[in-house]
Design a protein around this motif. Structure first.
Motif, PDB file in Angstrom:
ATOM      1  N   SER A  76       0.835  -1.206   0.000  1.00 44.87           N
ATOM      2  CA  SER A  76       0.000   0.000   0.000  1.00 44.87           C
ATOM      3  C   SER A  76       0.869   1.255   0.000  1.00 44.87           C
ATOM      4  CB  SER A  76      -0.938  -0.009   1.207  1.00 44.87           C
ATOM      5  OG  SER A  76      -0.220  -0.035   2.423  1.00 44.87           O
ATOM      6  N   TRP A  77       2.010   1.194   0.669  1.00 46.51           N
ATOM      7  CA  TRP A  77       2.932   2.341   0.658  1.00 46.51           C
ATOM      8  C   TRP A  77       3.470   2.565  -0.756  1.00 46.51           C
ATOM      9  CZ3 TRP A  77       5.790   3.286   5.802  1.00 46.51           C
ATOM     10  CH2 TRP A  77       6.269   4.577   5.844  1.00 46.51           C
ATOM     11  N   CYS A  80       0.768   4.176  -2.823  1.00 46.78           N
ATOM     12  CA  CYS A  80       0.632   5.613  -2.550  1.00 46.78           C
ATOM     13  C   CYS A  80       1.718   6.413  -3.262  1.00 46.78           C
ATOM     14  CB  CYS A  80       0.702   5.864  -1.039  1.00 46.78           C
ATOM     15  SG  CYS A  80      -0.735   5.271  -0.110  1.00 46.78           S
ATOM     16  N   HIS A  81       2.929   5.873  -3.264  1.00 45.35           N
ATOM     17  CA  HIS A  81       4.028   6.544  -3.970  1.00 45.35           C
ATOM     18  C   HIS A  81       3.750   6.600  -5.465  1.00 45.35           C
ATOM     19  CE1 HIS A  81       8.116   7.908  -4.781  1.00 45.35           C
ATOM     20  NE2 HIS A  81       8.222   6.948  -5.681  1.00 45.35           N
ATOM     21  N   PHE A  85       0.390  10.393  -3.815  1.00 43.82           N
ATOM     22  CA  PHE A  85      -0.285  10.959  -2.651  1.00 43.82           C
ATOM     23  C   PHE A  85       0.715  11.733  -1.787  1.00 43.82           C
ATOM     24  CE2 PHE A  85      -3.359   7.120  -2.780  1.00 43.82           C
ATOM     25  CZ  PHE A  85      -4.114   7.743  -3.767  1.00 43.82           C
ATOM     26  N   ARG A  87       2.479  12.962   1.726  1.00 45.99           N
ATOM     27  CA  ARG A  87       2.917  12.135   2.856  1.00 45.99           C
ATOM     28  C   ARG A  87       1.849  12.040   3.949  1.00 45.99           C
ATOM     29  NH1 ARG A  87       9.061  13.064   4.605  1.00 45.99           N
ATOM     30  NH2 ARG A  87       8.455  11.264   5.853  1.00 45.99           N
ATOM     31  N   ASP A  89      -1.432  12.123   3.628  1.00 48.90           N
ATOM     32  CA  ASP A  89      -2.466  11.207   3.141  1.00 48.90           C
ATOM     33  C   ASP A  89      -1.942   9.777   3.071  1.00 48.90           C
ATOM     34  OD1 ASP A  89      -4.336  13.187   2.952  1.00 48.90           O
ATOM     35  OD2 ASP A  89      -4.081  13.522   0.793  1.00 48.90           O
ATOM     36  N   THR A  90      -0.664   9.627   2.742  1.00 51.40           N
ATOM     37  CA  THR A  90      -0.066   8.294   2.698  1.00 51.40           C
ATOM     38  C   THR A  90      -0.113   7.633   4.066  1.00 51.40           C
ATOM     39  OG1 THR A  90       1.410   8.840   0.856  1.00 51.40           O
ATOM     40  CG2 THR A  90       2.084   7.023   2.289  1.00 51.40           C
ATOM     41  N   PHE A  93      -3.670   6.469   4.669  1.00 55.10           N
ATOM     42  CA  PHE A  93      -4.000   5.401   3.731  1.00 55.10           C
ATOM     43  C   PHE A  93      -3.359   4.081   4.147  1.00 55.10           C
ATOM     44  CE2 PHE A  93      -3.754   2.783   0.028  1.00 55.10           C
ATOM     45  CZ  PHE A  93      -4.772   3.163  -0.826  1.00 55.10           C
ATOM     46  N   VAL A  94      -2.059   4.120   4.422  1.00 58.89           N
ATOM     47  CA  VAL A  94      -1.333   2.884   4.738  1.00 58.89           C
ATOM     48  C   VAL A  94      -1.856   2.257   6.025  1.00 58.89           C
ATOM     49  CG1 VAL A  94       0.928   1.944   5.368  1.00 58.89           C
ATOM     50  CG2 VAL A  94       0.733   3.566   3.475  1.00 58.89           C
ATOM     51  N   ASN A 144       5.293   9.664   8.307  1.00 64.67           N
ATOM     52  CA  ASN A 144       4.547  10.467   7.341  1.00 64.67           C
ATOM     53  C   ASN A 144       3.932  11.742   7.912  1.00 64.67           C
ATOM     54  OD1 ASN A 144       4.387   8.817   4.685  1.00 64.67           O
ATOM     55  ND2 ASN A 144       3.965   7.300   6.262  1.00 64.67           N
TER      56      ASN A 144
END
Length: 309
Positions: A76-77, A80-81, A85, A87, A89-90, A93-94, A144
């Protein structure tokens, strides 16, 4: 439906009762406090005390859950990269992608599927992965969002966590005695039959549909990762490690649960996007009744998850 229906039916009942005004915030707060400080710790104690730890070395389903958690986090990380996205929001999200509500919704699903045997199988993964989730969540948010919570503070909080205390005491009892007193399984059966539904109703009552405003792609993508991508990656990992039958069913149900409510608290404490975290929790809770049902149906149809209770 015999597995997901009883579990999510109680959650939906809580939503309806809250909308009708029959369930108020003070009731939800009281049940939540009772669940976290007493009901769930005792239930997990009873389940952990019934585990045969002489077979721990062969608990490949526990290893599968841990490996799947790390794979979900890293994948998932990377996603996001790739999506570009930010940092902050990452971080949200993660955490949503790998962190499931296994201590309440997950364990309720295991009980619905396999009865008391499901609770016994789930006790060890719940203990290990609850601790793992907290450590990984703090790390992800610190990286993040620049959170300042120290490792010492994290470990101290985990040492005071009633859920982990209940499981630790259960493990100690299981290792110390040859045969459990009859009151222990009786208490576990009563709590799973009567207290878990009350806790699920409280979860439903805490869902505020008015928070689902301006849902953006990020919320939907995080929901898809939690409910679809993460469980879909976990099953092949478990199969590759030789997990099958009821242990596979337990791991799937634990890892396919919606996002844990504690993730919102940690995001807000780290000064992250609390609205995004809340929206993901609500949306995953509402949609998980469909995704868990479809996923578990597929595993039953393929004959991979053993006989149901």
């Amino acid at each position: 439906m015999s597995v997901s229906g009883p579990t999510f039916g109680w959650v939906l009942l809580g939503v309806v009762l809250r909308r009708l005004g029959a369930l108020r915030q003070r009731h939800i707060d009281a049940v939540s406090r009772l669940a976290f400080n007493a009901g769930l710790p005792v239930l997990l104690f009873c389940s952990a005390a019934a585990v045969d730890y002489s077979r721990l070395a062969g608990a490949r389903y526990l290893l599968a859950g841990v490996v799947a958690t790390f794979v979900s986090l890293l994948a998932s990380w990377a996603y996001c990269h790739w999506r570009g996205f930010t940092r902050p929001d990452t971080g949200v999200f993660v955490q949503a992608a790998f962190r499931s509500n296994l201590a309440i919704v997950g364990i309720a699903l295991c009980h619905a599927a396999y009865g008391e045997a499901g609770l016994v199988l789930a006790a060890l993964p719940v203990a290990v992965m609850t601790a793992l989730y907290n450590v990984l969540a703090v790390w992800v948010l610190n990286v993040n969002l620049g959170g300042s919570r120290s490792i010492a503070g994290l470990l101290g909080g985990m040492a005071r966590n009633p859920l982990l205390i209940g499981i630790a005491l259960g493990v100690a009892v299981a290792l110390a005695v040859d045969e459990l007193p009859a009151v222990v399984p009786l208490a576990g059966d009563m709590l799973s039959s009567y207290f878990l539904p009350l806790t699920l109703v409280a979860i439903g009552g805490s869902i505020q549909l008015n928070t689902l405003h301006r849902l953006g792609p990020l919320t939907w993508e995080a929901t898809a990762w939690r409910l679809c991508v993460a469980p879909a990656m976990a099953v092949p990992i478990a199969l590759a490690l030789g997990v099958e039958g009821r242990p596979l069913g337990v791991i799937f149900l634990l890892l396919s649960a919606p996002v844990a409510a504690a993730s919102f608290v940690m995001v807000v404490a780290a000064r992250g996007n609390g609205t995004l975290a809340a929206n993901i929790i609500v949306l995953t809770t509402l949609l998980s009744c469909a995704t868990v049902t479809l996923g578990f149906t597929a595993l039953v149809y393929l004959g991979l998850v053993g006989d149901l209770a």
